[in-house]
Write an enzyme that holds these catalytic residues in place. Structure first.
Site, mmCIF file in Angstrom:
data_model
loop_
_atom_site.group_PDB
_atom_site.id
_atom_site.type_symbol
_atom_site.label_atom_id
_atom_site.label_comp_id
_atom_site.label_asym_id
_atom_site.label_seq_id
_atom_site.Cartn_x
_atom_site.Cartn_y
_atom_site.Cartn_z
ATOM 1 N N LYS A 13 4.177 -10.084 -35.024
ATOM 2 C CA LYS A 13 5.332 -10.965 -35.691
ATOM 3 C C LYS A 13 4.942 -12.338 -36.076
ATOM 4 O O LYS A 13 5.319 -12.563 -37.452
ATOM 5 C CB LYS A 13 6.277 -11.171 -34.439
ATOM 6 C CG LYS A 13 6.878 -10.053 -33.841
ATOM 7 C CD LYS A 13 7.927 -10.326 -32.712
ATOM 8 C CE LYS A 13 7.430 -11.062 -31.615
ATOM 9 N NZ LYS A 13 6.374 -10.328 -30.823
ATOM 10 N N ARG A 88 15.993 -11.754 -27.746
ATOM 11 C CA ARG A 88 15.293 -10.722 -27.134
ATOM 12 C C ARG A 88 16.055 -10.124 -26.114
ATOM 13 O O ARG A 88 15.505 -9.374 -25.119
ATOM 14 C CB ARG A 88 14.195 -11.757 -26.513
ATOM 15 C CG ARG A 88 12.877 -11.769 -26.937
ATOM 16 C CD ARG A 88 11.827 -12.855 -26.100
ATOM 17 N NE ARG A 88 10.387 -12.397 -26.053
ATOM 18 C CZ ARG A 88 9.631 -12.932 -26.803
ATOM 19 N NH1 ARG A 88 10.048 -13.787 -28.044
ATOM 20 N NH2 ARG A 88 8.340 -12.759 -26.822
ATOM 21 N N ARG A 127 -6.287 -13.043 -28.839
ATOM 22 C CA ARG A 127 -5.706 -13.863 -29.780
ATOM 23 C C ARG A 127 -6.093 -15.551 -29.516
ATOM 24 O O ARG A 127 -5.958 -16.139 -28.473
ATOM 25 C CB ARG A 127 -4.143 -13.878 -29.604
ATOM 26 C CG ARG A 127 -3.379 -15.068 -30.046
ATOM 27 C CD ARG A 127 -1.847 -14.651 -30.304
ATOM 28 N NE ARG A 127 -0.981 -14.435 -28.998
ATOM 29 C CZ ARG A 127 0.309 -13.859 -28.980
ATOM 30 N NH1 ARG A 127 0.612 -13.685 -30.152
ATOM 31 N NH2 ARG A 127 0.550 -13.816 -27.822
ATOM 32 N N ARG A 161 -3.303 -19.418 -25.620
ATOM 33 C CA ARG A 161 -1.979 -19.923 -24.867
ATOM 34 C C ARG A 161 -2.322 -19.524 -23.229
ATOM 35 O O ARG A 161 -2.993 -18.300 -22.954
ATOM 36 C CB ARG A 161 -1.037 -18.664 -25.443
ATOM 37 C CG ARG A 161 -0.442 -19.435 -26.698
ATOM 38 C CD ARG A 161 0.696 -18.324 -27.206
ATOM 39 N NE ARG A 161 1.409 -17.607 -26.469
ATOM 40 C CZ ARG A 161 2.322 -16.842 -26.802
ATOM 41 N NH1 ARG A 161 2.315 -16.357 -28.176
ATOM 42 N NH2 ARG A 161 2.920 -16.107 -26.316
ATOM 43 N N ARG A 172 5.181 -9.427 -19.626
ATOM 44 C CA ARG A 172 5.779 -9.449 -20.713
ATOM 45 C C ARG A 172 6.220 -8.191 -21.498
ATOM 46 O O ARG A 172 7.041 -8.018 -22.064
ATOM 47 C CB ARG A 172 5.030 -10.490 -21.690
ATOM 48 C CG ARG A 172 4.956 -11.863 -21.289
ATOM 49 C CD ARG A 172 3.666 -12.713 -21.842
ATOM 50 N NE ARG A 172 3.764 -12.521 -23.191
ATOM 51 C CZ ARG A 172 2.616 -12.942 -23.825
ATOM 52 N NH1 ARG A 172 1.361 -13.283 -22.980
ATOM 53 N NH2 ARG A 172 2.293 -13.138 -24.978
HETATM 54 P P1 ADP Z 1 4.767 -13.148 -28.101
HETATM 55 O O1 ADP Z 1 4.798 -13.577 -29.676
HETATM 56 O O2 ADP Z 1 3.528 -13.003 -27.342
HETATM 57 O O3 ADP Z 1 5.812 -12.260 -27.709
HETATM 58 P P2 ADP Z 1 6.389 -15.569 -27.943
HETATM 59 O O4 ADP Z 1 5.647 -16.723 -28.325
HETATM 60 O O5 ADP Z 1 7.338 -15.176 -28.478
HETATM 61 O O6 ADP Z 1 5.278 -14.588 -27.304
HETATM 62 O O7 ADP Z 1 7.140 -16.007 -26.613
HETATM 63 C C1 ADP Z 1 6.504 -16.648 -25.422
HETATM 64 C C2 ADP Z 1 7.488 -16.922 -24.228
HETATM 65 O O8 ADP Z 1 8.348 -17.645 -24.498
HETATM 66 C C3 ADP Z 1 7.981 -15.589 -23.701
HETATM 67 O O9 ADP Z 1 7.228 -14.933 -22.860
HETATM 68 C C4 ADP Z 1 9.111 -16.018 -22.885
HETATM 69 O O10 ADP Z 1 9.010 -16.615 -21.635
HETATM 70 C C5 ADP Z 1 9.697 -17.105 -23.897
HETATM 71 N N1 ADP Z 1 10.593 -16.750 -24.897
HETATM 72 C C6 ADP Z 1 10.356 -16.836 -26.482
HETATM 73 N N2 ADP Z 1 11.469 -16.334 -27.015
HETATM 74 C C7 ADP Z 1 12.238 -16.041 -25.977
HETATM 75 C C8 ADP Z 1 13.704 -15.543 -26.188
HETATM 76 N N3 ADP Z 1 14.156 -15.313 -27.362
HETATM 77 N N4 ADP Z 1 14.467 -15.461 -24.979
HETATM 78 C C9 ADP Z 1 13.740 -15.541 -23.913
HETATM 79 N N5 ADP Z 1 12.550 -16.002 -23.636
HETATM 80 C C10 ADP Z 1 11.492 -16.307 -24.740
HETATM 81 P P1 ADP Z 2 3.144 -11.598 -32.042
HETATM 82 O O1 ADP Z 2 3.533 -12.865 -32.701
HETATM 83 O O2 ADP Z 2 4.120 -10.396 -32.086
HETATM 84 O O3 ADP Z 2 3.009 -11.825 -30.500
HETATM 85 P P2 ADP Z 2 0.514 -12.036 -33.394
HETATM 86 O O4 ADP Z 2 0.821 -12.250 -34.735
HETATM 87 O O5 ADP Z 2 0.195 -13.399 -32.680
HETATM 88 O O6 ADP Z 2 1.826 -11.313 -32.738
HETATM 89 O O7 ADP Z 2 -0.711 -11.013 -33.088
HETATM 90 C C1 ADP Z 2 -1.420 -10.792 -31.995
HETATM 91 C C2 ADP Z 2 -3.080 -10.770 -32.204
HETATM 92 O O8 ADP Z 2 -3.173 -9.590 -33.099
HETATM 93 C C3 ADP Z 2 -3.275 -12.091 -33.052
HETATM 94 O O9 ADP Z 2 -4.616 -12.422 -32.526
HETATM 95 C C4 ADP Z 2 -3.540 -11.360 -34.485
HETATM 96 O O10 ADP Z 2 -4.763 -11.977 -35.200
HETATM 97 C C5 ADP Z 2 -3.854 -9.827 -34.336
HETATM 98 N N1 ADP Z 2 -3.034 -9.022 -35.161
HETATM 99 C C6 ADP Z 2 -1.741 -9.338 -35.747
HETATM 100 N N2 ADP Z 2 -1.399 -8.276 -36.644
HETATM 101 C C7 ADP Z 2 -2.745 -7.286 -36.541
HETATM 102 C C8 ADP Z 2 -2.923 -6.167 -37.055
HETATM 103 N N3 ADP Z 2 -2.009 -5.374 -37.873
HETATM 104 N N4 ADP Z 2 -4.028 -5.310 -36.789
HETATM 105 C C9 ADP Z 2 -5.040 -6.097 -35.886
HETATM 106 N N5 ADP Z 2 -4.730 -7.189 -35.272
HETATM 107 C C10 ADP Z 2 -3.669 -7.879 -35.636
#
Ligand code: ADP
Ligand code: ADP
Ligand code: ZN
Length: 216
Positions: A13, A88, A127, A161, A172
């Site tokens: 994302k 979410r 990541r 992170r 998660r």
């Molecule tokens: P990822 O991209 O790996 O899913 P995020 O950076 O979006 O992780 O979120 C990290 C953490 O922040 C989540 O595991 C949760 O604890 C909190 N968080 C983020 N967005 C939300 C949401 N919309 N509702 C509840 N918790 C959230």
């Molecule tokens: P999210 O925001 O959904 O938690 P991220 O954008 O942070 O996910 O992506 C998670 C990890 O996977 C990052 O290290 C990113 O560089 C890698 N990644 C993202 N998209 C792809 C893809 N299409 N193929 C392989 N690796 C990817």
């Protein structure tokens, strides 16, 4: 252009949002980034959220809804936004519907990024991001062009992170399946859900997203 990116942790994302921001001249609203900023600044919200985030659980709906409704009122959101990590839960999705209706705004699309769980663990544990500009990288999948130097800003400090460990990731993923996956039929019923293959390479995912955002 207003859209939601819906997908499990590690689906890509944030990676895709960084590209769509440039392509459509809109802002990325990452609730994870906002919460991490609150934790770093030691605000009351940050103090409440820290332990919950480190465990991999979801922060409460009232905090998230308040944060997003304040944020979308800011000037830089006028041209549109990408919601990355929000909503979410069904309660958040319903609050968002009310919020947008009150502002007479509509969503152009909800894009689901579909990725198998088995792939997500490696995505998350590999990541890291540039500590200066936030550009995202991966130990195997997306390394800087010159090792150790950010492609985007040229700096050399990177960070990982604290919740990107195998234990929190399991929680998660469970939170995603139990609390977030029900949003898929919710938006499907509203008719604006599009699905892209999040397991394709990064450029191909961007191509599918742009195609999904074409009108008609
Ligand atoms: P990822 O991209 O790996 O899913 P995020 O950076 O979006 O992780 O979120 C990290 C953490 O922040 C989540 O595991 C949760 O604890 C909190 N968080 C983020 N967005 C939300 C949401 N919309 N509702 C509840 N918790 C959230
Ligand atoms: P999210 O925001 O959904 O938690 P991220 O954008 O942070 O996910 O992506 C998670 C990890 O996977 C990052 O290290 C990113 O560089 C890698 N990644 C993202 N998209 C792809 C893809 N299409 N193929 C392989 N690796 C990817
Ligand atoms: Zn950088």
């Amino acid at each position: 252009m207003r859209m939601i990116l819906l997908g499990p942790p590690g689906a890509g994302k944030g990676t895709q949002a960084q590209r769509l921001v440039d392509a459509y001249n809109i802002v990325q609203l990452s609730t994870g980034d906002m919460l991490r900023a609150a934790v770093a600044a030691g605000t009351p919200i940050g103090q409440r959220a820290k332990a919950v985030m480190d465990a991999g659980d979801l922060v409460s709906d009232d905090i998230l809804v308040g944060m997003i409704s304040d944020r979308v009122n800011e000037d830089d959101c006028k041209n549109g936004f990408i919601l990355d990590g929000f909503p979410r839960t069904l309660a958040q999705a319903e609050a968002l519907e009310d919020m947008l209706a009150q502002k007479s705004l509509t969503l152009n699309a909800v894009i689901e990024m579909k990725v198998d769980d088995a792939l997500l663990i490696g995505r998350i544990t590999g990541r890291y991001t540039c500590a200066n500009c936030g550009a995202g990288y991966h130990d195997e999948n997306l390394q800087p062009k010159v090792a150790g130097i950010c492609d985007n800003c040229g700096r050399t400090d990177f960070s990982r992170r604290s919740d990107d460990n195998a234990e929190a990731v399991t929680t998660r993923l469970q939170a995603y399946h139990e609390q977030t996956a029900p949003l898929l039929p919710f938006y499907q019923a509203k008719g604006n859900l599009k699905t892209v293959d999040g397991m394709a390479d990064i450029d191909e995912v961007t191509r599918q997203m742009k195609a999904a955002l074409e009108p008609g």
